[in-house]
Each structure stands twice: as C-alpha cells, then as structure tokens.
Motif scaffolding. Sequence first.
Motif, PDB file in Angstrom:
ATOM      1  N   ASP A  25      44.876 -78.221 -37.665  1.00 32.05           N
ATOM      2  CA  ASP A  25      44.729 -79.220 -38.483  1.00 32.05           C
ATOM      3  C   ASP A  25      45.353 -80.695 -38.183  1.00 32.05           C
ATOM      4  N   ARG A  26      46.337 -80.465 -37.714  1.00 35.09           N
ATOM      5  CA  ARG A  26      47.128 -81.601 -37.356  1.00 35.09           C
ATOM      6  C   ARG A  26      46.832 -82.098 -36.098  1.00 35.09           C
ATOM      7  N   ASP A  27      46.256 -81.269 -35.093  1.00 35.08           N
ATOM      8  CA  ASP A  27      45.844 -81.825 -33.924  1.00 35.08           C
ATOM      9  C   ASP A  27      44.538 -82.741 -34.131  1.00 35.08           C
ATOM     10  N   GLN A  28      43.492 -81.997 -34.920  1.00 37.16           N
ATOM     11  CA  GLN A  28      42.246 -82.563 -35.359  1.00 37.16           C
ATOM     12  C   GLN A  28      42.498 -83.920 -36.035  1.00 37.16           C
ATOM     13  N   LEU A  29      43.643 -83.905 -36.881  1.00 31.91           N
ATOM     14  CA  LEU A  29      43.766 -85.175 -37.673  1.00 31.91           C
ATOM     15  C   LEU A  29      44.405 -86.245 -36.733  1.00 31.91           C
ATOM     16  N   GLU A  30      45.107 -86.079 -35.745  1.00 33.55           N
ATOM     17  CA  GLU A  30      45.799 -87.022 -35.023  1.00 33.55           C
ATOM     18  C   GLU A  30      44.507 -87.327 -33.887  1.00 33.55           C
ATOM     19  N   GLU A  31      43.830 -86.444 -33.680  1.00 30.03           N
ATOM     20  CA  GLU A  31      42.534 -86.829 -32.669  1.00 30.03           C
ATOM     21  C   GLU A  31      41.618 -87.829 -33.506  1.00 30.03           C
ATOM     22  N   TYR A  32      41.278 -87.608 -34.652  1.00 33.85           N
ATOM     23  CA  TYR A  32      40.399 -88.518 -35.408  1.00 33.85           C
ATOM     24  C   TYR A  32      40.928 -89.851 -35.619  1.00 33.85           C
ATOM     25  N   VAL A  33      42.482 -89.852 -35.944  1.00 37.54           N
ATOM     26  CA  VAL A  33      42.854 -91.263 -36.056  1.00 37.54           C
ATOM     27  C   VAL A  33      43.069 -92.023 -34.698  1.00 37.54           C
ATOM     28  N   ALA A  34      43.278 -91.259 -33.478  1.00 39.09           N
ATOM     29  CA  ALA A  34      43.472 -91.962 -32.425  1.00 39.09           C
ATOM     30  C   ALA A  34      41.999 -92.374 -32.161  1.00 39.09           C
ATOM     31  N   THR A  35      40.928 -91.894 -32.165  1.00 40.29           N
ATOM     32  CA  THR A  35      39.463 -92.047 -31.995  1.00 40.29           C
ATOM     33  C   THR A  35      38.908 -93.272 -32.867  1.00 40.29           C
ATOM     34  N   LYS A  36      39.537 -93.143 -34.224  1.00 41.00           N
ATOM     35  CA  LYS A  36      39.192 -94.314 -35.359  1.00 41.00           C
ATOM     36  C   LYS A  36      39.601 -95.643 -34.660  1.00 41.00           C
ATOM     37  N   ASP A  37      41.046 -95.402 -34.475  1.00 43.02           N
ATOM     38  CA  ASP A  37      41.643 -96.575 -34.012  1.00 43.02           C
ATOM     39  C   ASP A  37      41.202 -97.378 -32.735  1.00 43.02           C
ATOM     40  N   LYS A  38      40.779 -96.580 -31.550  1.00 45.22           N
ATOM     41  CA  LYS A  38      40.144 -97.006 -30.702  1.00 45.22           C
ATOM     42  C   LYS A  38      38.907 -97.610 -30.851  1.00 45.22           C
ATOM     43  N   ILE A  39      38.122 -96.973 -31.598  1.00 46.34           N
ATOM     44  CA  ILE A  39      36.797 -97.553 -31.920  1.00 46.34           C
ATOM     45  C   ILE A  39      36.808 -99.012 -32.734  1.00 46.34           C
ATOM     46  N   ALA A  66      29.330 -99.173 -30.964  1.00 43.58           N
ATOM     47  CA  ALA A  66      30.677 -98.942 -31.566  1.00 43.58           C
ATOM     48  C   ALA A  66      30.520 -98.567 -33.075  1.00 43.58           C
ATOM     49  N   GLU A  67      29.771 -99.207 -33.926  1.00 43.76           N
ATOM     50  CA  GLU A  67      29.560 -98.810 -35.379  1.00 43.76           C
ATOM     51  C   GLU A  67      28.960 -97.462 -35.240  1.00 43.76           C
ATOM     52  N   VAL A  68      27.947 -97.315 -34.665  1.00 46.29           N
ATOM     53  CA  VAL A  68      27.488 -95.861 -34.885  1.00 46.29           C
ATOM     54  C   VAL A  68      28.762 -94.909 -34.588  1.00 46.29           C
ATOM     55  N   ASP A  69      29.621 -95.196 -33.224  1.00 55.13           N
ATOM     56  CA  ASP A  69      30.348 -94.197 -33.021  1.00 55.13           C
ATOM     57  C   ASP A  69      31.485 -93.992 -34.070  1.00 55.13           C
ATOM     58  N   LEU A  70      31.834 -94.953 -34.638  1.00 54.84           N
ATOM     59  CA  LEU A  70      32.799 -95.154 -35.574  1.00 54.84           C
ATOM     60  C   LEU A  70      32.229 -94.310 -36.834  1.00 54.84           C
ATOM     61  N   ALA A  71      31.144 -94.624 -37.276  1.00 56.24           N
ATOM     62  CA  ALA A  71      30.379 -93.743 -38.295  1.00 56.24           C
ATOM     63  C   ALA A  71      30.485 -92.261 -38.159  1.00 56.24           C
ATOM     64  N   ALA A  72      30.191 -91.794 -36.744  1.00 56.82           N
ATOM     65  CA  ALA A  72      30.118 -90.551 -36.509  1.00 56.82           C
ATOM     66  C   ALA A  72      31.633 -90.030 -36.317  1.00 56.82           C
ATOM     67  N   ALA A  73      32.677 -90.503 -36.094  1.00 52.27           N
ATOM     68  CA  ALA A  73      33.837 -90.352 -36.157  1.00 52.27           C
ATOM     69  C   ALA A  73      34.473 -90.017 -37.766  1.00 52.27           C
ATOM     70  N   GLU A  74      34.084 -90.918 -38.478  1.00 48.68           N
ATOM     71  CA  GLU A  74      34.366 -90.933 -39.687  1.00 48.68           C
ATOM     72  C   GLU A  74      33.428 -89.736 -40.436  1.00 48.68           C
ATOM     73  N   LYS A  75      32.555 -89.334 -40.057  1.00 53.20           N
ATOM     74  CA  LYS A  75      31.662 -88.240 -40.566  1.00 53.20           C
ATOM     75  C   LYS A  75      32.338 -86.998 -40.092  1.00 53.20           C
ATOM     76  N   LYS A  76      32.910 -86.942 -38.988  1.00 53.68           N
ATOM     77  CA  LYS A  76      33.560 -85.621 -38.423  1.00 53.68           C
ATOM     78  C   LYS A  76      35.113 -85.451 -39.068  1.00 53.68           C
ATOM     79  N   GLU A  77      35.514 -86.660 -39.477  1.00 54.33           N
ATOM     80  CA  GLU A  77      36.733 -86.526 -40.076  1.00 54.33           C
ATOM     81  C   GLU A  77      36.550 -86.077 -41.582  1.00 54.33           C
ATOM     82  N   LYS A  78      35.542 -86.409 -42.182  1.00 50.69           N
ATOM     83  CA  LYS A  78      35.464 -85.695 -43.400  1.00 50.69           C
ATOM     84  C   LYS A  78      35.014 -84.411 -43.255  1.00 50.69           C
ATOM     85  N   LYS A  79      34.266 -83.981 -42.265  1.00 47.65           N
ATOM     86  CA  LYS A  79      33.962 -82.374 -42.284  1.00 47.65           C
ATOM     87  C   LYS A  79      35.198 -81.703 -42.132  1.00 47.65           C
ATOM     88  N   GLN A  80      36.034 -82.275 -41.331  1.00 41.75           N
ATOM     89  CA  GLN A  80      37.336 -81.708 -40.851  1.00 41.75           C
ATOM     90  C   GLN A  80      38.286 -81.411 -42.310  1.00 41.75           C
TER      91      GLN A  80
END
Length: 374
Positions: free
Chosen positions: A133-147, A73-87
Amino acid sequence: MNKVGVRVLAAVAAASLIVTPVMAAPSADELKSNKAAKEQEVSSLQQQLTDLMTKLNSLEAQLVEKGEAIAQAEVDLAAAEKKEKKQYKAMKKRIKYMYEEGNATVLETLVSAESFSDLVNKAEYVQNVHDYDRDQLEEYVATKDKITTLKDTLKEEQSKLESMQEEYQAQEEQLAATIESKKAEVADLDQQIQAAAEAAAAEARAREEQERKAAEEAAASQAAQNSQPAASSNTASTANTNTASANTTSYQPAQQTTTVAQGNTAVAQMILNAAYGQLGVPYVWGGTSPGVGLDCSGLTQYCHRVAGISIPRTSGPQGGGGMAVSDPQPGDLVCYGGHVGIYIGGGQMIHAPQPGDVVRIQAVYGSPWYRRYW
C-alpha cells in the motif's frame, strides 16, 4: 503713403520675385529612377515579410506540438488519478478486513499459523500488505507530481511561444501596412510617369504639328515659285501628314485581368456545413477533435476532411497550397501569417481565433489572401 514708401515696397516686391526659385517638375527619367528605388524598398520589405511568416509558421508548428503534449499529459494525469482511486478503494477494503475489529483479525491470522514457518509467512504477509500500500501510494504521488510538473512546464513554454507569436504578428501587420504604403507610392509614381509621358507626347505632337505646318508652308511657297500644280502641294502635304501621324505616340497603361477559378460548389457547401457545425467549440492548441477542441488549422483541416479533401495540418502549408483566388467564394480559406479560417461570404469567416475563445463567425480583417481546395 508717400512716393518714397511706394518705391521701397515695389523694390522689395521685385526683389522677392527675383530670389524666389521656381522648382521644375521632375522629368520622366527622374520619376522612373525614383520608382525603381521604391520598388526595391517594396522588394526588401516583402522579403522581410516572407522571413517573418516563415518564423510564424514554425512557431505555429511548435505550438501545435506543445498543445498535443499538454493534451497527452492531461490524459496521463487522469489515468494516474483513476489508478489512485482504484488503489485507494482496494486499500480501504484491506484495512476494513484487517482492522475493523481492532487487531483481532491480524492476531487471528498469526495465531492460526500451524507452524513457525507458517507464522513467519503470515507475519510477512501482513507486513507486505502494508508495504505494498505504501509503495503504491508513493508511486502514485511520484507519477502525479511528474505529470503535473510536465504539464506546468509545457504550459509555460506554450505561453512563451504565444507571446512570440503575438510579437511576430504585430510585426507582420506593421510590415504589411508599410508595404501597402510603398505600393501606393509606386502607384502614384506610375501616375506621374504616365502624366509625364502624356505631356511629353503632347509636346512632341505639337512640335511635329508645327514642323508639319512649316513644311507645308515651305512646300506651298516653293510650289508657287516653281509654278507647280496644286496637286503636288497637296501630295507633299498628305505625305507630311502621314509622316507626322506615324511618328506620334501615346502612352497606354497596361491592362490587368484577373481570372477567378470556378470550383465544385457542392463540395464547398460541405466545407461550410462542417464549419458551421463547430461553432462554439473551444479553442485548444493542437486540437483536432471536432466538438471537443480545435485550433485554427485543426478546424480548417477537419472541414476539408469532411468534404473528402486532404490538406496540410498547419496554417503555413495550408496558406501556400491549393489555388490562389482573388475573388473569394464561400468555402475558400482565409489566410494570414500564422492563422487561417473558412470564408462564408459577405466579408465574414468562421475561425478558431485564439486560446480562451471558441470557434465563431467574425468579419474578415487586415489583408488576407485566399486559397481554394475545392
């Protein structure tokens, strides 16, 4: 004191002697019966301990699984945060391109349309950029919250399992202490039985000696009456003596020997070197990464793997495999219910104690058992 007082005191003393019971020592049969009852208690307690250790082993396996899930879960969360920064960086570039001079760029994009169809397409492009941009941001927030929720849930479950483990380990220590106490009682009964047997044997010898002397005296008297040669008396005496010796028995306690297996000390040294190399590494449930994070059985498995030896993943199977040894040598496993370490000699071990701690050297405690794989 007058004579009457003296007589009264004498009478009271005599009465007290009369009513005071004299407790007879228990017989050998009574002691054996008591011993059998104690041994049954020990057997029942040992079964309880076995059941408890089975639960501990199961708990450890669950804790290892939870630890691995938390790590993922920590690995997945780090990946999500990395993706968010790229976005976020990409979105900043688009915003800078489109709005750095107000809405001019957007207007230029729309004005430059060569036809109505082109205008619609360009307008949709601008809107799509915003929607993306809005969809990507919402996707990131949902993923981050889930993880994050998953991680929190796993940690809560892990905490509950750790509490259960502590409770089981406390019960294990109490049961082990009770078993040792009962074994001491059995050993004390063994000594009493031995003493009773020796006393009975001594009484038998004394009785046989009396019977022998009586037989010798009777034989001598008969020989004197019959005027038989002295040699006959001596022969009878010798025969009686041999008979008495044959009937005399003595209690011999059983002798126990312990054989200590000899292993490959060069391999054991490799295990030790690997253990020393992990000192200071943080304890992590489910951890199998040397230099990063290890749990107790992850440490011991790694140390044996370095020496070319494959052992089970968790402490339960590790403590039930290999070869049992009573005189531990450096490189052996120090085994407890739900825990394991590497013996380094001098009554000390290297182990990963618990969450929040690190791999370190500590004195062997409690009543462990030892296993050898080298």
